[in-house]
Motif scaffolding. Structure first.
Motif, PDB file in Angstrom:
ATOM      1  N   MET A  51      -8.346  -4.470  12.378  1.00  0.00           N
ATOM      2  CA  MET A  51      -6.910  -4.241  12.285  1.00  0.00           C
ATOM      3  C   MET A  51      -6.216  -5.590  12.367  1.00  0.00           C
ATOM      4  SD  MET A  51      -6.117  -2.731  16.100  1.00  0.00           S
ATOM      5  CE  MET A  51      -4.393  -3.142  16.186  1.00  0.00           C
ATOM      6  N   PHE A  52      -4.937  -5.606  12.012  1.00  0.00           N
ATOM      7  CA  PHE A  52      -4.167  -6.836  11.997  1.00  0.00           C
ATOM      8  C   PHE A  52      -2.866  -6.645  12.761  1.00  0.00           C
ATOM      9  CE2 PHE A  52      -6.902  -6.835   8.360  1.00  0.00           C
ATOM     10  CZ  PHE A  52      -7.357  -8.143   8.252  1.00  0.00           C
ATOM     11  N   VAL A  53      -2.471  -7.692  13.470  1.00  0.00           N
ATOM     12  CA  VAL A  53      -1.174  -7.738  14.136  1.00  0.00           C
ATOM     13  C   VAL A  53      -0.399  -8.851  13.458  1.00  0.00           C
ATOM     14  CG1 VAL A  53       0.063  -8.158  16.284  1.00  0.00           C
ATOM     15  CG2 VAL A  53      -2.114  -6.911  16.324  1.00  0.00           C
ATOM     16  N   LEU A  54       0.680  -8.489  12.797  1.00  0.00           N
ATOM     17  CA  LEU A  54       1.471  -9.457  12.042  1.00  0.00           C
ATOM     18  C   LEU A  54       2.267 -10.336  13.003  1.00  0.00           C
ATOM     19  CD1 LEU A  54       1.836 -10.045   9.039  1.00  0.00           C
ATOM     20  CD2 LEU A  54       3.776  -8.485   9.033  1.00  0.00           C
ATOM     21  N   GLU A  55       2.008 -11.631  12.958  1.00  0.00           N
ATOM     22  CA  GLU A  55       2.718 -12.588  13.808  1.00  0.00           C
ATOM     23  C   GLU A  55       3.945 -13.164  13.100  1.00  0.00           C
ATOM     24  OE1 GLU A  55       0.215 -15.154  16.662  1.00  0.00           O
ATOM     25  OE2 GLU A  55      -0.903 -15.124  14.762  1.00  0.00           O
ATOM     26  N   ARG A  56       3.793 -13.412  11.801  1.00  0.00           N
ATOM     27  CA  ARG A  56       4.873 -14.027  11.031  1.00  0.00           C
ATOM     28  C   ARG A  56       4.831 -13.480   9.619  1.00  0.00           C
ATOM     29  NH1 ARG A  56       5.012 -18.209   7.581  1.00  0.00           N
ATOM     30  NH2 ARG A  56       2.879 -18.840   8.035  1.00  0.00           N
ATOM     31  N   GLY A  57       6.025 -13.239   9.058  1.00  0.00           N
ATOM     32  CA  GLY A  57       6.124 -12.766   7.688  1.00  0.00           C
ATOM     33  C   GLY A  57       6.340 -11.269   7.616  1.00  0.00           C
ATOM     34  N   SER A  58       6.255 -10.754   6.394  1.00  0.00           N
ATOM     35  CA  SER A  58       6.377  -9.315   6.165  1.00  0.00           C
ATOM     36  C   SER A  58       5.346  -8.914   5.111  1.00  0.00           C
ATOM     37  CB  SER A  58       7.791  -8.940   5.714  1.00  0.00           C
ATOM     38  OG  SER A  58       8.118  -9.590   4.505  1.00  0.00           O
ATOM     39  N   ALA A  59       4.953  -7.638   5.177  1.00  0.00           N
ATOM     40  CA  ALA A  59       3.911  -7.151   4.277  1.00  0.00           C
ATOM     41  C   ALA A  59       4.234  -5.727   3.849  1.00  0.00           C
ATOM     42  CB  ALA A  59       2.548  -7.206   4.966  1.00  0.00           C
ATOM     43  N   ALA A  60       3.780  -5.369   2.668  1.00  0.00           N
ATOM     44  CA  ALA A  60       4.001  -4.035   2.104  1.00  0.00           C
ATOM     45  C   ALA A  60       2.737  -3.208   2.218  1.00  0.00           C
ATOM     46  CB  ALA A  60       4.408  -4.151   0.638  1.00  0.00           C
ATOM     47  N   VAL A  61       2.897  -1.973   2.679  1.00  0.00           N
ATOM     48  CA  VAL A  61       1.794  -1.006   2.689  1.00  0.00           C
ATOM     49  C   VAL A  61       1.933  -0.209   1.402  1.00  0.00           C
ATOM     50  CG1 VAL A  61       0.711   0.918   3.896  1.00  0.00           C
ATOM     51  CG2 VAL A  61       1.853  -0.891   5.215  1.00  0.00           C
ATOM     52  N   LEU A  62       0.914  -0.252   0.564  1.00  0.00           N
ATOM     53  CA  LEU A  62       0.972   0.323  -0.781  1.00  0.00           C
ATOM     54  C   LEU A  62      -0.132   1.358  -0.971  1.00  0.00           C
ATOM     55  CD1 LEU A  62       1.259  -3.120  -2.585  1.00  0.00           C
ATOM     56  CD2 LEU A  62       3.138  -1.539  -2.120  1.00  0.00           C
ATOM     57  N   LYS A  63       0.222   2.433  -1.657  1.00  0.00           N
ATOM     58  CA  LYS A  63      -0.744   3.482  -2.000  1.00  0.00           C
ATOM     59  C   LYS A  63      -0.766   3.594  -3.515  1.00  0.00           C
ATOM     60  CE  LYS A  63      -3.179   7.153  -0.579  1.00  0.00           C
ATOM     61  NZ  LYS A  63      -4.486   6.933  -0.037  1.00  0.00           N
ATOM     62  N   SER A  64      -1.955   3.647  -4.071  1.00  0.00           N
ATOM     63  CA  SER A  64      -2.101   3.740  -5.519  1.00  0.00           C
ATOM     64  C   SER A  64      -1.863   5.179  -5.976  1.00  0.00           C
ATOM     65  CB  SER A  64      -3.508   3.287  -5.913  1.00  0.00           C
ATOM     66  OG  SER A  64      -3.664   3.358  -7.308  1.00  0.00           O
ATOM     67  N   TRP A  65      -1.060   5.341  -7.041  1.00  0.00           N
ATOM     68  CA  TRP A  65      -0.772   6.650  -7.617  1.00  0.00           C
ATOM     69  C   TRP A  65      -0.555   6.464  -9.116  1.00  0.00           C
ATOM     70  CZ3 TRP A  65      -1.163  11.544  -6.250  1.00  0.00           C
ATOM     71  CH2 TRP A  65      -0.487  12.514  -6.990  1.00  0.00           C
TER      72      TRP A  65
END
Length: 164
Positions: A51-65
């Motif tokens: 697992m990851f703990v985001l320290e800096r920045g932003s990220a998108a959780v994406l699902k393929s469809w």
């Protein structure tokens, strides 16, 4: 840096109630990863064990469809993702892509096993917290899906799967 990481972790539901000395022990084994803008932390269907703990920045959780990536959620500093793979060693249920340059703490199942061997009570609390967080997310997903299915006037697919 380690003090800031401990403070970050203690502010998260998964590590709520975990002593600083236990987190310091855990962090001694964890890597900090840097992911540049538009690169992936991981992709849907890949095998995972961390697992990851985001320290800096932003990220998108994406699902393929239908061969398109649909945005499920945007993560910011202090959020974690990938914990399901730590719990069930299954394939990733979604992809996570950096929206900007990111740094994150990578916590593997092996790292958590070291806490298990070191302090069973603290490990147990982490696992209970992780289960609670996964349940909270599942309840939210159930609520959104039920609202969409029932055609609730205040809920549409845009609310179930928000756009960027």
């Amino acid at each position: 840096m380690e003090d800031a990481q401990i403070e970050l972790l203690q502010g998260m539901p998964i590590f709520g109630g975990i002593r600083a000395d236990t987190l310091q022990f855990l962090l001694a084994f964890c890597a900090t990863v840097s992911v540049p803008t538009n690169d992936f932390f991981f992709r849907e269907d890949e095998q995972g064990d961390s697992m990851f703990v985001l320290e800096r920045g932003s990220a998108a959780v994406l699902k393929s469809w239908n061969e398109q990536d649909c945005l499920l959620h945007t993560m910011k500093a202090g959020d974690c993702f990938g914990e399901m793979a730590v719990m069930d060693f299954g394939a990733r249920s979604a992809s996570v892509r950096a929206l900007e340059d990111c740094t994150a703490i990578c916590i593997s199942a092996a790292n958590l096993h070291k806490v298990y061997a070191h302090d069973l009570k603290q490990f147990t609390l982490m696992q209970m917290n992780m289960g609670r967080e996964v349940c909270r997310r599942l309840r939210e997903a159930d609520r959104r899906l039920f609202s969409a299915k029932m055609g609730s006037p205040e809920t549409d697919l845009e609310q179930v799967f928000p756009a960027g």
